[in-house]
Design an enzyme around this catalytic site. Structure first.
Site, PDB file in Angstrom:
ATOM      1  N   HIS B 318      -2.821  58.819  -4.819  1.00  0.00           N
ATOM      2  CA  HIS B 318      -1.990  59.239  -3.696  1.00  0.00           C
ATOM      3  C   HIS B 318      -0.771  60.047  -4.143  1.00  0.00           C
ATOM      4  O   HIS B 318      -0.187  60.765  -3.336  1.00  0.00           O
ATOM      5  CB  HIS B 318      -1.537  58.028  -2.869  1.00  0.00           C
ATOM      6  CG  HIS B 318      -2.574  57.581  -1.881  1.00  0.00           C
ATOM      7  ND1 HIS B 318      -3.592  56.720  -2.213  1.00  0.00           N
ATOM      8  CD2 HIS B 318      -2.772  57.901  -0.579  1.00  0.00           C
ATOM      9  CE1 HIS B 318      -4.357  56.523  -1.147  1.00  0.00           C
ATOM     10  NE2 HIS B 318      -3.893  57.219  -0.156  1.00  0.00           N
ATOM     11  N   GLY B 319      -0.378  59.926  -5.368  1.00  0.00           N
ATOM     12  CA  GLY B 319       0.756  60.710  -5.826  1.00  0.00           C
ATOM     13  C   GLY B 319       1.101  60.419  -7.269  1.00  0.00           C
ATOM     14  O   GLY B 319       0.912  59.307  -7.751  1.00  0.00           O
TER      15      GLY B 319
END
Lengths: 60, 393
Positions: B318-319
């Site tokens: 996600h990041g």
């Protein structure tokens, strides 16, 4: 619980996620009522569209 | 913005009509040409400029190497490694080198002009799916046109839902022929998606903009609760709106793609939540991470460790940041706690849960998920400061 499931089914059908309406709701795909629904959605879109921001999940 | 631009719909509607009236053998190539145009145009205008557009060469590489895949072939492993390299270099280079050089105070290996190719987090997962499934013989090779259409299909190119070639490949040459139903459902879905994005998600953005350290320091505890609730609903409406538009767009072609959401916030435990939040990613993680790690086979402790590993990877995907890893660890822990609970007290089929019990389960699940969004929305020190203010005042 059944009532909640029915409401969910109605929402999914109105949202385009379900192909068939739940029992007790007569709104076939060819109905002109869809035109009214699309018109209402378009009004909402036009009213709010000035504040567009990027989608969180795109290029995160 | 892409999906809220006239340029997107200027490409979508003519392409969908052309696709439906074209001969079956021409349909995949309509997807390829429109997808390439989409990738180049939006790379230049939205991310990366012409360097971003040049990343279309990644698809050329994938087109070539994917033709070499066969069951038990080493080329499949090369394909997986190449996809991971693409993802690693573009998404994690500065994060990884920053961590490694932290003791020295300066990142000499930092990539100053770093950018993310359009949709890199998603198309690499589709590449990996095809390579792995070809390796295990779970998917037919398909024609070059089918595979290129699969990777270039522009409604899902930038943010999913993550498709499977088994289902997409045949449908691209034999889509649904029920135009009225498909266009009714597709247009409804797109309009609902746009309304959710503009009228709810963007409206909530005005509240969540205040999730920064200075405002957190000055805010009352009640305001902190409102902010995190606003973020929870914003991220749901934002991503489900995008998914509605992508799925509705595909429907205009007569193609059905996987659903991403099914009322996740109405669920009464964290496992059910994850089965209904970003479902295409969840299924991908189960099939290509959890099961290869051993899944639920073996000891309970091993299954718990596998669940935690999957969610750590999910967080990192996600990041590129410690906060996303912490967010993954939080959800992994919640899943393990839920599994321990159900192992200890299995659900009894002969007993109907009480309304109060279900309400309590829902409340605990929703609160746990909502609290976790602070780690998603803010960097780690700010999120920890947020929790300190929320709990200690």
């Amino acid at each position: 619980m059944n009532r909640l499931a029915w409401i969910k089914h109605v929402a999914d059908y109105l949202g385009g996620a379900e192909d068939l309406p739940p029992d007790g709701l007569s709104l076939p795909a060819s109905s002109s009522l869809w035109g009214l629904w699309w018109g209402a959605l378009t009004i909402v879109i036009v009213l709010f569209c000035g504040q567009a921001s990027k989608f969180i999940y795109i290029d995160f | 913005m892409i999906f809220t631009t006239f340029a997107y719909y200027g490409l979508l509607i003519p392409t969908a009509i052309l696709f439906r009236i074209a001969a079956p053998h021409a349909r995949p190539w309509i997807c390829v040409v429109s997808g390439a145009l989409f990738f180049i145009y939006f790379s230049v205008t939205e991310v990366g400029g012409w360097f971003g557009a040049a990343c279309i060469l990644i698809f050329l590489w994938e087109a070539i190497i994917s033709r070499l895949y066969s069951p038990r072939s080493a080329w499949c492993l090369v394909g997986v490694a190449a996809s991971l390299c693409v993802l690693g270099i573009f998404k994690y280079w500065n994060f990884a080198t920053g961590l490694l050089s932290a003791p020295f105070g300066r990142n000499a290996l930092a990539w100053r002009g770093a950018f993310l190719p359009l949709g890199v987090s998603f198309f690499t997962f589709e590449f990996i799916h095809y390579a792995v499934d070809r390796y295990y013989g779970r998917v037919e090779r398909g024609t070059l046109g089918q595979y290129l259409a699969f990777i270039f299909f522009f409604p899902t190119l930038v943010a999913g839902p993550i498709k499977r070639f088994q289902y997409f490949g045949p449908s691209v040459e034999q889509p649904s022929t029920d135009w009225p139903a498909d266009w009714n459902r597709g247009i409804t879905r797109i309009l609902v998606g746009l309304a959710k994005k503009f009228a709810v998600a963007d409206l909530l953005t005005s509240v969540t903009d205040h999730l920064n350290r200075a405002d957190i320091a000055a805010a009352s505890r009640g305001a902190l609760v409102v902010w995190i609730l606003a973020y929870a609903w914003k991220i749901y409406f934002d991503f489900s709106a995008y998914s509605d538009i992508a799925i509705g767009s595909a429907r205009l072609f007569g193609i059905r793609i996987p659903e991403n959401f099914d009322w996740p916030y109405a669920r009464t435990n964290i496992t059910e939540f994850w089965r209904r939040w970003h479902r295409s990613l969840w299924r991908w993680l189960v099939d290509y991470v959890f099961v290869p790690l051993g899944g639920s086979r073996g000891s309970r402790q091993r299954a718990y460790a596998n669940m935690l590993s999957v969610m750590l990877i999910s967080g990192l995907w996600h990041g590129a940041g410690l906060n996303f890893i912490a967010w993954g660890a939080w959800h992994g822990t919640l899943l393990v706690v839920h599994r321990v609970w159900t192992d200890w007290r299995p659900v009894r089929e002969d007993r109907t849960p009480t309304l109060a019990g279900q309400a309590a389960s829902w409340g605990v699940t929703f609160a746990a998920v909502t609290l976790g969004w602070a780690l998603f929305a803010m960097d780690l020190p700010t999120a920890l400061f947020f929790y300190r203010r929320l709990i200690l005042g």
